[in-house]
Design an enzyme around this catalytic site. Structure first.
Site, mmCIF file in Angstrom:
data_model
loop_
_atom_site.group_PDB
_atom_site.id
_atom_site.type_symbol
_atom_site.label_atom_id
_atom_site.label_comp_id
_atom_site.label_asym_id
_atom_site.label_seq_id
_atom_site.Cartn_x
_atom_site.Cartn_y
_atom_site.Cartn_z
ATOM 1 N N LYS A 9 -5.932 -11.179 11.092
ATOM 2 C CA LYS A 9 -5.175 -12.490 11.249
ATOM 3 C C LYS A 9 -3.822 -12.464 10.721
ATOM 4 O O LYS A 9 -2.723 -13.055 11.107
ATOM 5 C CB LYS A 9 -5.966 -13.533 10.259
ATOM 6 C CG LYS A 9 -7.380 -14.075 10.700
ATOM 7 C CD LYS A 9 -7.662 -15.353 10.175
ATOM 8 C CE LYS A 9 -8.896 -15.190 9.342
ATOM 9 N NZ LYS A 9 -9.272 -16.348 8.343
ATOM 10 N N GLU A 38 1.346 -4.609 12.762
ATOM 11 C CA GLU A 38 0.679 -5.027 11.756
ATOM 12 C C GLU A 38 1.464 -5.949 10.765
ATOM 13 O O GLU A 38 2.643 -5.832 10.883
ATOM 14 C CB GLU A 38 0.074 -3.513 11.000
ATOM 15 C CG GLU A 38 -1.259 -3.487 10.870
ATOM 16 C CD GLU A 38 -2.118 -4.378 10.179
ATOM 17 O OE1 GLU A 38 -1.772 -5.546 10.019
ATOM 18 O OE2 GLU A 38 -3.120 -3.892 9.438
ATOM 19 N N ASP A 39 0.885 -6.492 9.868
ATOM 20 C CA ASP A 39 1.640 -7.308 8.697
ATOM 21 C C ASP A 39 2.027 -6.462 7.760
ATOM 22 O O ASP A 39 3.501 -6.320 7.428
ATOM 23 C CB ASP A 39 0.750 -8.415 7.997
ATOM 24 C CG ASP A 39 -0.415 -8.122 7.566
ATOM 25 O OD1 ASP A 39 -0.919 -6.813 7.836
ATOM 26 O OD2 ASP A 39 -1.269 -9.043 7.157
ATOM 27 N N ASP A 55 -0.448 -0.825 2.985
ATOM 28 C CA ASP A 55 -0.590 -0.396 1.691
ATOM 29 C C ASP A 55 -0.958 1.002 1.651
ATOM 30 O O ASP A 55 -0.105 1.960 1.732
ATOM 31 C CB ASP A 55 -1.515 -1.373 0.963
ATOM 32 C CG ASP A 55 -1.294 -1.159 -0.548
ATOM 33 O OD1 ASP A 55 -0.785 -0.270 -0.958
ATOM 34 O OD2 ASP A 55 -2.454 -1.946 -0.908
ATOM 35 N N GLY A 73 -2.456 2.571 3.921
ATOM 36 C CA GLY A 73 -2.327 3.024 5.415
ATOM 37 C C GLY A 73 -3.894 3.258 5.916
ATOM 38 O O GLY A 73 -3.964 3.742 6.852
ATOM 39 N N THR A 87 -5.978 1.165 6.770
ATOM 40 C CA THR A 87 -5.988 0.051 8.087
ATOM 41 C C THR A 87 -5.296 0.917 9.246
ATOM 42 O O THR A 87 -5.938 0.960 10.564
ATOM 43 C CB THR A 87 -5.668 -1.203 7.497
ATOM 44 O OG1 THR A 87 -6.297 -1.601 6.782
ATOM 45 C CG2 THR A 87 -5.831 -2.100 8.890
ATOM 46 N N LYS A 96 4.253 -1.258 1.470
ATOM 47 C CA LYS A 96 4.539 -0.874 0.063
ATOM 48 C C LYS A 96 4.902 0.345 -0.180
ATOM 49 O O LYS A 96 4.472 1.397 0.633
ATOM 50 C CB LYS A 96 3.040 -1.443 -0.658
ATOM 51 C CG LYS A 96 2.768 -2.798 -0.609
ATOM 52 C CD LYS A 96 1.701 -3.407 -1.314
ATOM 53 C CE LYS A 96 1.455 -4.836 -1.369
ATOM 54 N NZ LYS A 96 0.075 -5.361 -1.802
ATOM 55 N N ASP A 125 -2.097 -13.303 3.332
ATOM 56 C CA ASP A 125 -2.918 -14.446 2.892
ATOM 57 C C ASP A 125 -3.507 -13.827 1.321
ATOM 58 O O ASP A 125 -3.246 -12.763 1.176
ATOM 59 C CB ASP A 125 -4.133 -14.664 3.570
ATOM 60 C CG ASP A 125 -5.226 -13.608 3.543
ATOM 61 O OD1 ASP A 125 -4.667 -12.324 3.824
ATOM 62 O OD2 ASP A 125 -6.152 -13.736 3.079
HETATM 63 P P1 IMP Z 1 -4.001 -0.941 3.765
HETATM 64 O O1 IMP Z 1 -5.239 -0.328 4.506
HETATM 65 O O2 IMP Z 1 -4.330 -0.509 2.153
HETATM 66 O O3 IMP Z 1 -2.810 -0.218 4.135
HETATM 67 O O4 IMP Z 1 -3.873 -2.291 3.725
HETATM 68 C C1 IMP Z 1 -3.462 -2.948 4.855
HETATM 69 C C2 IMP Z 1 -4.175 -4.330 4.843
HETATM 70 O O5 IMP Z 1 -4.210 -4.965 3.581
HETATM 71 C C3 IMP Z 1 -3.192 -5.392 5.571
HETATM 72 O O6 IMP Z 1 -3.572 -5.273 6.883
HETATM 73 C C4 IMP Z 1 -3.514 -6.597 4.825
HETATM 74 O O7 IMP Z 1 -4.274 -7.300 5.437
HETATM 75 C C5 IMP Z 1 -4.037 -6.380 3.608
HETATM 76 N N1 IMP Z 1 -2.791 -6.295 2.311
HETATM 77 C C6 IMP Z 1 -2.321 -5.421 1.648
HETATM 78 N N2 IMP Z 1 -1.450 -5.654 0.843
HETATM 79 C C7 IMP Z 1 -1.399 -6.964 0.897
HETATM 80 C C8 IMP Z 1 -0.780 -8.035 0.407
HETATM 81 O O8 IMP Z 1 0.161 -7.859 -0.568
HETATM 82 N N3 IMP Z 1 -0.608 -9.214 0.654
HETATM 83 C C9 IMP Z 1 -1.684 -9.653 2.019
HETATM 84 N N4 IMP Z 1 -2.385 -8.727 2.445
HETATM 85 C C10 IMP Z 1 -2.155 -7.458 2.149
HETATM 86 MG MG MG Z 2 -4.126 -7.206 7.709
#
Ligand code: IMP
Ligand code: MG
Length: 181
Positions: free
Chosen positions: A46, A102-103, A106, A108, A110, A134, A161
């Site tokens: 979302k 993507e939003d 972090d 990576g 996802t 990040k 969120d």
């Molecule tokens: P990754 O897979 O570690 O890169 O995380 C990415 C996903 O984690 C994003 O699509 C967000 O849904 C969620 N996410 C990571 N950091 C935050 C944050 O600070 N606030 C809200 N959602 C986050």
């Molecule tokens: Mg997300």
């Protein structure tokens, strides 16, 4: 600034700065895809629903919008790297010019999952766009469009969120550490 929610430490990026940056990214996309014909924006639910809505309305090249929903195991600030597909696209993307929206990136994990999954479907091209990133030394996935670098804190607002709260704040705010740790 007087009525900040008690969970919120401070505002990191204002509504105006977000809107300005979204317009800049849209202009970049318009430039890069001016001869591409049709583009498909894939918003990741979302978290990216607001960014996708704003970005798509600022892009002038012909485009359609589709959505996927992805979930990491664990609900809140813990990310263990396992990614699950919750909702798939409505239409095939074979031979389409695709941009994943993507939003935030972090670790990576996802975006990497999305990139591999979509690449396997034979798009004409595939680029990645994330409004926030990040600071990480190393990512396994290329990021083509990035809005802002953020410190390693939990942020909410503009679609992002904490346990499904604070998504509709118009700015990006840092959550108080005691809320999420
Ligand atoms: P990754 O897979 O570690 O890169 O995380 C990415 C996903 O984690 C994003 O699509 C967000 O849904 C969620 N996410 C990571 N950091 C935050 C944050 O600070 N606030 C809200 N959602 C986050
Ligand atoms: Mg997300």
């Amino acid at each position: 600034m007087t009525d900040l929610h008690p969970d919120i430490e401070r505002i990191l990026i204002s509504e105006e700065d977000i809107q300005q940056r979204v317009a800049e990214i849209a202009a970049e996309i318009d430039r890069d895809y001016k001869d591409a014909g049709q583009v498909v924006l894939i918003g990741i639910l979302k978290g990216a629903f607001i960014f996708t809505a704003d970005l798509s309305r600022k892009i002038h090249v012909p485009h359609s919008v589709d959505f996927m929903s992805i979930s990491s195991y664990g609900d809140t600030a813990e990310s263990i790297g396992a990614v699950r597909l919750i909702l798939d696209l409505r239409k095939p993307i074979v031979d389409k010019h695709v941009i994943v929206v993507e939003d935030i990136v972090d670790t990576g994990h996802t975006m990497n999952y999305l990139y591999q999954t979509l690449m396997g479907r034979g798009p004409a091209s595939l680029k990645t766009c994330s409004l926030f990133k990040k600071n990480r030394d190393r990512l396994d996935v290329p990021l083509d469009y990035v809005g802002f670098d953020l410190p390693d804190v939990w942020v909410v607002g503009y679609g992002l969120d904490y346990a499904d709260t604070h998504r509709t704040l118009p700015y990006i705010a840092e959550l108080k550490k005691e809320v999420y740790s």
